[in-house]
Design a protein around this motif. Structure first.
Motif, PDB file in Angstrom:
ATOM      1  N   ILE A 158     -28.480   5.986  25.788  1.00 17.36           N
ATOM      2  CA  ILE A 158     -28.114   6.798  26.948  1.00 17.36           C
ATOM      3  C   ILE A 158     -27.550   5.835  27.984  1.00 17.36           C
ATOM      4  CG2 ILE A 158     -30.458   6.657  27.885  1.00 17.36           C
ATOM      5  CD1 ILE A 158     -29.982   9.345  29.196  1.00 17.36           C
ATOM      6  N   MET A 159     -26.474   6.255  28.659  1.00 12.29           N
ATOM      7  CA  MET A 159     -25.774   5.355  29.560  1.00 12.29           C
ATOM      8  C   MET A 159     -26.095   5.624  31.021  1.00 12.29           C
ATOM      9  SD  MET A 159     -23.761   3.215  27.930  1.00 12.29           S
ATOM     10  CE  MET A 159     -25.330   2.928  27.142  1.00 12.29           C
ATOM     11  N   ASN A 160     -26.114   4.554  31.799  1.00 15.97           N
ATOM     12  CA  ASN A 160     -26.200   4.642  33.258  1.00 15.97           C
ATOM     13  C   ASN A 160     -24.771   4.657  33.787  1.00 15.97           C
ATOM     14  OD1 ASN A 160     -28.720   4.818  34.506  1.00 15.97           O
ATOM     15  ND2 ASN A 160     -29.212   2.719  33.930  1.00 15.97           N
ATOM     16  N   GLY A 161     -24.099   5.769  33.706  1.00 17.51           N
ATOM     17  CA  GLY A 161     -22.710   5.823  34.134  1.00 17.51           C
ATOM     18  C   GLY A 161     -22.570   5.573  35.628  1.00 17.51           C
ATOM     19  N   LYS A 162     -21.879   4.507  36.011  1.00 16.78           N
ATOM     20  CA  LYS A 162     -21.707   4.192  37.434  1.00 16.78           C
ATOM     21  C   LYS A 162     -20.389   4.771  37.961  1.00 16.78           C
ATOM     22  CE  LYS A 162     -24.084  -0.188  36.546  1.00 16.78           C
ATOM     23  NZ  LYS A 162     -24.096  -0.015  35.087  1.00 16.78           N
ATOM     24  N   SER A 163     -19.570   5.276  37.054  1.00 18.14           N
ATOM     25  CA  SER A 163     -18.257   5.764  37.453  1.00 18.14           C
ATOM     26  C   SER A 163     -18.347   7.092  38.186  1.00 18.14           C
ATOM     27  CB  SER A 163     -17.367   5.959  36.222  1.00 18.14           C
ATOM     28  OG  SER A 163     -17.200   4.759  35.542  1.00 18.14           O
ATOM     29  N   GLU A 164     -17.273   7.359  38.932  1.00 17.19           N
ATOM     30  CA  GLU A 164     -17.164   8.660  39.589  1.00 17.19           C
ATOM     31  C   GLU A 164     -15.960   9.401  39.005  1.00 17.19           C
ATOM     32  OE1 GLU A 164     -17.065   7.962  43.767  1.00 17.19           O
ATOM     33  OE2 GLU A 164     -19.087   7.106  43.817  1.00 17.19           O
ATOM     34  N   SER A 410     -24.769  10.716  29.214  1.00 18.08           N
ATOM     35  CA  SER A 410     -23.632  10.106  28.523  1.00 18.08           C
ATOM     36  C   SER A 410     -24.155   9.143  27.465  1.00 18.08           C
ATOM     37  CB  SER A 410     -22.743   9.352  29.507  1.00 18.08           C
ATOM     38  OG  SER A 410     -22.124  10.258  30.404  1.00 18.08           O
ATOM     39  N   TYR A 411     -23.467   9.091  26.340  1.00 16.24           N
ATOM     40  CA  TYR A 411     -23.896   8.245  25.229  1.00 16.24           C
ATOM     41  C   TYR A 411     -22.840   7.206  24.884  1.00 16.24           C
ATOM     42  CZ  TYR A 411     -27.111  12.148  24.440  1.00 16.24           C
ATOM     43  OH  TYR A 411     -28.067  13.127  24.597  1.00 16.24           O
ATOM     44  N   PHE A 412     -23.325   6.079  24.409  1.00 16.03           N
ATOM     45  CA  PHE A 412     -22.437   5.089  23.809  1.00 16.03           C
ATOM     46  C   PHE A 412     -23.280   4.349  22.787  1.00 16.03           C
ATOM     47  CE2 PHE A 412     -18.935   1.862  24.054  1.00 16.03           C
ATOM     48  CZ  PHE A 412     -17.895   2.776  23.940  1.00 16.03           C
ATOM     49  N   PHE A 413     -22.653   3.546  21.950  1.00 21.48           N
ATOM     50  CA  PHE A 413     -23.422   2.887  20.905  1.00 21.48           C
ATOM     51  C   PHE A 413     -23.138   1.404  20.906  1.00 21.48           C
ATOM     52  CE2 PHE A 413     -19.504   4.641  19.108  1.00 21.48           C
ATOM     53  CZ  PHE A 413     -18.883   3.481  18.695  1.00 21.48           C
ATOM     54  N   ASP A 414     -24.093   0.655  20.362  1.00 17.69           N
ATOM     55  CA  ASP A 414     -23.817  -0.745  20.076  1.00 17.69           C
ATOM     56  C   ASP A 414     -24.337  -1.058  18.688  1.00 17.69           C
ATOM     57  OD1 ASP A 414     -26.394  -2.886  21.514  1.00 17.69           O
ATOM     58  OD2 ASP A 414     -26.572  -1.050  20.372  1.00 17.69           O
ATOM     59  N   THR A 415     -23.992  -2.232  18.210  1.00 15.83           N
ATOM     60  CA  THR A 415     -24.401  -2.625  16.865  1.00 15.83           C
ATOM     61  C   THR A 415     -25.065  -3.985  16.953  1.00 15.83           C
ATOM     62  OG1 THR A 415     -22.283  -3.699  16.439  1.00 15.83           O
ATOM     63  CG2 THR A 415     -22.467  -1.376  15.820  1.00 15.83           C
ATOM     64  N   ASP A 416     -25.740  -4.345  15.885  1.00 17.31           N
ATOM     65  CA  ASP A 416     -26.470  -5.620  15.856  1.00 17.31           C
ATOM     66  C   ASP A 416     -25.637  -6.783  15.306  1.00 17.31           C
ATOM     67  OD1 ASP A 416     -28.644  -4.488  16.939  1.00 17.31           O
ATOM     68  OD2 ASP A 416     -29.765  -4.267  15.079  1.00 17.31           O
ATOM     69  N   ASP A 417     -24.331  -6.572  15.246  1.00 15.31           N
ATOM     70  CA  ASP A 417     -23.503  -7.636  14.661  1.00 15.31           C
ATOM     71  C   ASP A 417     -23.372  -8.811  15.610  1.00 15.31           C
ATOM     72  OD1 ASP A 417     -21.994  -6.211  16.492  1.00 15.31           O
ATOM     73  OD2 ASP A 417     -20.110  -6.509  15.416  1.00 15.31           O
TER      74      ASP A 417
END
Length: 417
Positions: A158-164, A410-417
């Motif tokens: 889950i994202m901390n969206g700082k954008s407006e 809002s969602y985003f993803f990351d990977t362990d690479d």
């Protein structure tokens, strides 16, 4: 039942205790926990603690009666020190693991912000420089999809969206991320995933030609207004047709993303296999995000309720495999859900790991720990379980401020690479 205060000589394994000291003054992971061994009792005594608080509801046993207090087993201070040192090391390792996790989330949030900014630039060019918009969107999609496919171990945050930025950018990026996750879980080819990502970014672009007063209206739309809003699929196709390099697969998604399996959708009233397979993936992602972020914020559903609603009430509208995959990788309790745990603690689900979807990472409310250092527990490593979801509005103010459940998910993803 409220907690009761007892002397430490009445402790025995099975009691659920709360230590009356600050989190960084003891080697245990939590201030509240169930005692598992005599060794833990010795450590509590060794810390100089005289009294603790116990919760009988969460305990497997009762405190020793004062008359039955056992004589303390003689264990050398050196041995207790050694055991305590081992526990401190485990706690420090845990703190470092949390710090590493937080660094990953910060990195992920920066990536999310960059993608949002790029998304906004693309949308701003649709009218004036359409070909440039397609090129930039293609590059954005390639960058995101390459990252998604680079590692099997994808974590959805889950994202901390700082954008407006306006809602359309958040929504389009959200739908794109969710649709890509479904596509990856279906083992679609890299090109199909890129097609889905591209189409998701543009699926609602026709709304730029619908009056803002209708798109953002927070009270129920009149019938004429509903009909006007439905034209966004037609307007989207018109805009796409002005771009020579705009993919046909994305045009199909723009046209069909409001079609439903039972034929009750629009604009054509298509059914089941008449609906394009890529569109079926985008449609369920779009439906989920629209439930979380409707035009009227008062109608917004928390992620847990949104998923439940889709499954219980709208299963007949969407491809069941796609819906099942969405529920599977989001977990029963998706990121953004406030949960009650089996140890009576409250937390916020902040990410779901693809390898342990039933055991998400939960940020724990612990008033004895600063929010910036709040414990994050991986339920896969603990005996603790989620009992149920809690509406954020039901939380006491101090808990809500600490956990900070978002009004926008809002969602985003990351990977362990």
């Amino acid at each position: 039942m409220a907690s009761i205060k007892i002397t430490v000589d009445r402790l025995q394994p099975g009691l659920h205790v709360r230590l009356p000291v600050k989190w960084n003054d003891h080697p245990f992971l939590f201030n509240s926990f169930k005692i598992k061994s005599e060794e833990q009792i010795r450590m509590i005594r060794h810390l100089g603690i005289k009294h603790v608080y116990i919760n009988l509801n969460q305990s497997d046993t009762k405190p020793l009666p004062p008359s039955e207090v056992k004589e303390e087993e003689q264990v050398s201070a050196e041995q207790i020190d050694k055991e305590t040192e081992k526990l401190w090391k485990e706690k420090q390792d845990r703190i470092e693991k949390l710090s590493s996790y937080r660094r990953r989330v910060v990195s992920c949030e920066k990536e999310f912000e960059r993608s949002l900014a790029r998304m906004r630039a693309v949308m701003n060019k649709i009218r004036n420089r359409p070909e440039q918009a397609v090129d930039e969107a293609t590059q954005l999609v390639n960058d995101i999809v390459d990252k998604l496919l680079s590692d099997d171990n994808v974590t959805l945050h889950i994202m901390n969206g700082k954008s407006e930025f306006e809602d359309i950018y958040f929504h389009s990026l959200n739908v794109s991320v969710i649709a890509m996750m479904i596509a990856k879980a279906k083992n679609m080819s890299p090109q199909e995933i890129k097609d889905i990502a591209f189409a998701s970014l543009f699926h609602d672009m026709g709304k730029v030609k619908v009056p803002t007063a209708i798109v953002r209206k927070q009270t129920p739309l009149t019938e004429p207004e509903k009909n006007y809003l439905k034209l966004h699929t037609k307007y989207g196709i018109e805009l796409a047709s002005n771009m020579d390099s705009f993919p046909e697969s994305a045009k199909t998604v723009i046209a069909q993303h409001h079609e439903l399996n039972d034929g009750s959708g629009y604009p054509e009233g298509l059914k089941e296999d008449q609906i394009d397979p890529l569109t079926q993936v985008v449609a369920v992602a779009n439906a989920y995000d629209n439930l979380c972020h409707p035009a009227n914020p008062a109608d917004a559903k928390i992620p847990y309720v949104a998923l439940s609603h889709l499954y219980k009430n709208r299963k007949h509208h969407y491809n069941n495999e796609n819906l099942s995959i969405l529920i599977k990788f989001m977990g029963v309790y998706p990121p953004g859900t406030v949960v009650q745990l089996s140890n009576e603690m409250v937390g916020l689900v902040i990410s779901v790991n693809g390898k342990n979807i039933l055991c998400p990472n939960v940020l724990i409310y612990d008033p004895s720990v600063p929010r910036t250092q709040a414990p994050i527990i991986d339920l896969a490593e603990k005996e603790i379980k989620i009992v149920n979801a809690i509406l954020p509005t039901k939380l006491p103010d101090k808990v809500r401020e600490y956990l900070n459940p978002r009004s926008r998910i809002s969602y985003f993803f990351d990977t362990d690479d």
